[in-house]
Design a protein around this motif. Structure first.
Motif, PDB file in Angstrom:
ATOM      1  N   VAL A   7       1.411  -5.822  -0.838  1.00  0.00           N
ATOM      2  CA  VAL A   7       1.135  -4.567  -1.540  1.00  0.00           C
ATOM      3  C   VAL A   7       2.404  -4.160  -2.285  1.00  0.00           C
ATOM      4  O   VAL A   7       3.482  -4.131  -1.683  1.00  0.00           O
ATOM      5  CB  VAL A   7       0.731  -3.472  -0.521  1.00  0.00           C
ATOM      6  N   ILE A   8       2.291  -3.897  -3.580  1.00  0.00           N
ATOM      7  CA  ILE A   8       3.469  -3.592  -4.406  1.00  0.00           C
ATOM      8  C   ILE A   8       3.254  -2.257  -5.117  1.00  0.00           C
ATOM      9  O   ILE A   8       2.496  -2.169  -6.092  1.00  0.00           O
ATOM     10  CB  ILE A   8       3.728  -4.717  -5.434  1.00  0.00           C
ATOM     11  N   TYR A   9       3.899  -1.227  -4.601  1.00  0.00           N
ATOM     12  CA  TYR A   9       3.829   0.103  -5.218  1.00  0.00           C
ATOM     13  C   TYR A   9       5.254   0.673  -5.253  1.00  0.00           C
ATOM     14  O   TYR A   9       6.086   0.308  -4.410  1.00  0.00           O
ATOM     15  CB  TYR A   9       2.964   1.056  -4.378  1.00  0.00           C
ATOM     16  N   PRO A  10       5.513   1.619  -6.166  1.00  0.00           N
ATOM     17  CA  PRO A  10       6.886   2.131  -6.254  1.00  0.00           C
ATOM     18  C   PRO A  10       7.271   3.200  -5.229  1.00  0.00           C
ATOM     19  O   PRO A  10       8.455   3.347  -4.944  1.00  0.00           O
ATOM     20  CB  PRO A  10       6.960   2.709  -7.670  1.00  0.00           C
ATOM     21  N   HIS A  11       6.306   3.946  -4.710  1.00  0.00           N
ATOM     22  CA  HIS A  11       6.683   5.128  -3.920  1.00  0.00           C
ATOM     23  C   HIS A  11       6.120   5.089  -2.502  1.00  0.00           C
ATOM     24  O   HIS A  11       4.966   4.683  -2.317  1.00  0.00           O
ATOM     25  CB  HIS A  11       6.144   6.417  -4.586  1.00  0.00           C
ATOM     26  N   PRO A  12       6.919   5.566  -1.546  1.00  0.00           N
ATOM     27  CA  PRO A  12       6.345   5.823  -0.231  1.00  0.00           C
ATOM     28  C   PRO A  12       5.202   6.823  -0.415  1.00  0.00           C
ATOM     29  O   PRO A  12       5.404   7.836  -1.091  1.00  0.00           O
ATOM     30  CB  PRO A  12       7.488   6.484   0.558  1.00  0.00           C
ATOM     31  N   PHE A  17      -2.248   6.917   0.235  1.00  0.00           N
ATOM     32  CA  PHE A  17      -3.362   7.523  -0.496  1.00  0.00           C
ATOM     33  C   PHE A  17      -4.245   6.453  -1.150  1.00  0.00           C
ATOM     34  O   PHE A  17      -5.462   6.588  -1.181  1.00  0.00           O
ATOM     35  CB  PHE A  17      -2.832   8.488  -1.569  1.00  0.00           C
ATOM     36  N   GLY A  18      -3.609   5.377  -1.664  1.00  0.00           N
ATOM     37  CA  GLY A  18      -4.345   4.426  -2.488  1.00  0.00           C
ATOM     38  C   GLY A  18      -5.028   3.296  -1.756  1.00  0.00           C
ATOM     39  O   GLY A  18      -6.099   2.848  -2.169  1.00  0.00           O
ATOM     40  N   ALA A  19      -4.394   2.797  -0.668  1.00  0.00           N
ATOM     41  CA  ALA A  19      -4.881   1.524  -0.137  1.00  0.00           C
ATOM     42  C   ALA A  19      -4.844   1.410   1.388  1.00  0.00           C
ATOM     43  O   ALA A  19      -5.146   0.343   1.918  1.00  0.00           O
ATOM     44  CB  ALA A  19      -4.088   0.373  -0.756  1.00  0.00           C
ATOM     45  N   SER A  20      -4.503   2.488   2.102  1.00  0.00           N
ATOM     46  CA  SER A  20      -4.303   2.311   3.550  1.00  0.00           C
ATOM     47  C   SER A  20      -5.601   1.969   4.289  1.00  0.00           C
ATOM     48  O   SER A  20      -5.569   1.295   5.323  1.00  0.00           O
ATOM     49  CB  SER A  20      -3.635   3.542   4.171  1.00  0.00           C
ATOM     50  N   GLY A  21      -6.741   2.392   3.749  1.00  0.00           N
ATOM     51  CA  GLY A  21      -8.017   2.012   4.372  1.00  0.00           C
ATOM     52  C   GLY A  21      -8.264   0.517   4.210  1.00  0.00           C
ATOM     53  O   GLY A  21      -8.618  -0.185   5.167  1.00  0.00           O
ATOM     54  N   THR A  22      -8.044   0.029   3.012  1.00  0.00           N
ATOM     55  CA  THR A  22      -8.204  -1.399   2.722  1.00  0.00           C
ATOM     56  C   THR A  22      -7.213  -2.217   3.551  1.00  0.00           C
ATOM     57  O   THR A  22      -7.572  -3.243   4.136  1.00  0.00           O
ATOM     58  CB  THR A  22      -7.961  -1.637   1.211  1.00  0.00           C
ATOM     59  N   TYR A  35       4.362  -4.688   2.681  1.00  0.00           N
ATOM     60  CA  TYR A  35       4.500  -3.696   1.618  1.00  0.00           C
ATOM     61  C   TYR A  35       5.866  -3.840   0.958  1.00  0.00           C
ATOM     62  O   TYR A  35       6.890  -3.682   1.623  1.00  0.00           O
ATOM     63  CB  TYR A  35       4.342  -2.281   2.214  1.00  0.00           C
ATOM     64  N   LEU A  36       5.898  -4.165  -0.327  1.00  0.00           N
ATOM     65  CA  LEU A  36       7.134  -4.133  -1.105  1.00  0.00           C
ATOM     66  C   LEU A  36       7.187  -2.773  -1.784  1.00  0.00           C
ATOM     67  O   LEU A  36       6.495  -2.537  -2.777  1.00  0.00           O
ATOM     68  CB  LEU A  36       7.149  -5.246  -2.162  1.00  0.00           C
ATOM     69  N   CYS A  37       7.982  -1.882  -1.210  1.00  0.00           N
ATOM     70  CA  CYS A  37       8.025  -0.501  -1.715  1.00  0.00           C
ATOM     71  C   CYS A  37       9.252  -0.337  -2.605  1.00  0.00           C
ATOM     72  O   CYS A  37      10.380  -0.559  -2.173  1.00  0.00           O
ATOM     73  CB  CYS A  37       8.040   0.479  -0.544  1.00  0.00           C
ATOM     74  N   GLY A  38       9.023   0.053  -3.852  1.00  0.00           N
ATOM     75  CA  GLY A  38      10.086   0.033  -4.855  1.00  0.00           C
ATOM     76  C   GLY A  38      11.216   1.015  -4.623  1.00  0.00           C
ATOM     77  O   GLY A  38      12.386   0.673  -4.751  1.00  0.00           O
ATOM     78  N   HIS A 124       4.610   3.881 -11.762  1.00  0.00           N
ATOM     79  CA  HIS A 124       3.424   3.103 -11.354  1.00  0.00           C
ATOM     80  C   HIS A 124       3.120   2.038 -12.411  1.00  0.00           C
ATOM     81  O   HIS A 124       2.890   0.874 -12.094  1.00  0.00           O
ATOM     82  CB  HIS A 124       2.192   4.000 -11.216  1.00  0.00           C
ATOM     83  N   ASP A 125       3.114   2.465 -13.685  1.00  0.00           N
ATOM     84  CA  ASP A 125       2.800   1.542 -14.776  1.00  0.00           C
ATOM     85  C   ASP A 125       3.838   0.417 -14.858  1.00  0.00           C
ATOM     86  O   ASP A 125       3.495  -0.758 -14.995  1.00  0.00           O
ATOM     87  CB  ASP A 125       2.771   2.295 -16.122  1.00  0.00           C
ATOM     88  N   ALA A 126       5.115   0.804 -14.755  1.00  0.00           N
ATOM     89  CA  ALA A 126       6.192  -0.183 -14.911  1.00  0.00           C
ATOM     90  C   ALA A 126       6.204  -1.183 -13.748  1.00  0.00           C
ATOM     91  O   ALA A 126       6.371  -2.385 -13.951  1.00  0.00           O
ATOM     92  CB  ALA A 126       7.546   0.528 -14.994  1.00  0.00           C
ATOM     93  N   PHE A 127       6.023  -0.676 -12.541  1.00  0.00           N
ATOM     94  CA  PHE A 127       6.089  -1.571 -11.375  1.00  0.00           C
ATOM     95  C   PHE A 127       4.850  -2.466 -11.308  1.00  0.00           C
ATOM     96  O   PHE A 127       4.949  -3.638 -10.955  1.00  0.00           O
ATOM     97  CB  PHE A 127       6.224  -0.723 -10.100  1.00  0.00           C
ATOM     98  N   GLY A 128       3.701  -1.920 -11.687  1.00  0.00           N
ATOM     99  CA  GLY A 128       2.477  -2.726 -11.741  1.00  0.00           C
ATOM    100  C   GLY A 128       2.619  -3.847 -12.759  1.00  0.00           C
ATOM    101  O   GLY A 128       2.255  -4.997 -12.494  1.00  0.00           O
TER     102      GLY A 128
END
Ligand SMILES: [Zn+2]
Length: 219
Positions: A7-12, A17-22, A35-38, A124-128
């Protein structure tokens, strides 16, 4: 290829919010998740509600919250140490190279990240975009599937409906627990739900009960 989700997102809290259920659903099947957290989200405006953080203490608080959230989800965490709100100004190639080094070693079967251009926040856009670039740098036979998450209000209009819609109501308690681990952020956001809805539980499920993604297709 062995299953491993990265999982690659920039923020803790993006993951919560986005993917913890998945993520929880993958973990229940015994699939490892990293999780690679930026960043540490250290420039965030939320300081707890009531306030318990300040500009000086926020990075350390958010780091602890992130570690706790990853414990709740039972996943591995790598903190990449970029500065919050500056990812859009980093060289795309350098960030992609850094992510590529992780992916080359981890050999994920699936990468989850933000959909560049449809993810609201410049980080989000840049890290994605960097994450997708990193995947493209892998030899074709090693490339994981990419699930890109669009969160802008207009993404369905612009992209059509997402092809993956995970109903996470079965694991919603775990999702809420993950969100609450990010206490400095969650209290404020959940407060706005409380202000507007009579049935907070139902409103929260309505808001966060489905996690949707677009399978990235570069062809
Ligand atoms: Zn974010």
């Amino acid at each position: 290829m062995a299953e491993h989700v990265v999982v690659i997102y920039p923020h803790p809290d993006d993951e919560a919010f986005g993917a913890s259920g998945t993520i929880t659903t993958f973990r229940q099947k015994g699939i490892p998740v990293t999780y690679l957290c930026g960043t540490l989200g250290e420039m965030g405006r939320n300081m707890g509600n009531p306030t318990f953080a300040n500009r000086e203490t926020l990075p350390e608080i958010r780091k602890k919250e992130l570690i706790k959230a990853c414990k709740v989800m039972d996943i591995q965490l790598e903190m990449l140490g970029y500065r919050d709100k500056t990812l859009e100004f980093e060289s795309r190639e350098e960030v992609a190279n850094n992510l590529y080094r992780y992916l080359k070693q981890m050999k994920p079967s699936l990468v989850i990240t933000h959909y560049p251009g449809h993810a609201v926040h410049p980080d989000h856009d840049a890290f994605g975009a960097a994450a997708i670039r990193a995947v493209e740098m892998l030899p074709e036979e090693d490339r994981p599937t990419v699930w890109a998450q669009a969160i802008s209000n207009t993404h369905v209009e612009e992209l059509g409906g997402p092809d993956i819609e995970n109903d996470v109501s079965d694991v919603f308690a775990k999702k809420l627990e993950t969100i609450m681990a990010h206490k400095s952020q969650a209290d404020g956001m959940l407060q706005s739900v409380k202000n507007e809805a009579d049935d907070v539980e139902a409103a929260t499920r309505q808001w966060l009960g489905v996690e949707s993604f677009y399978t990235w297709n570069d062809k």
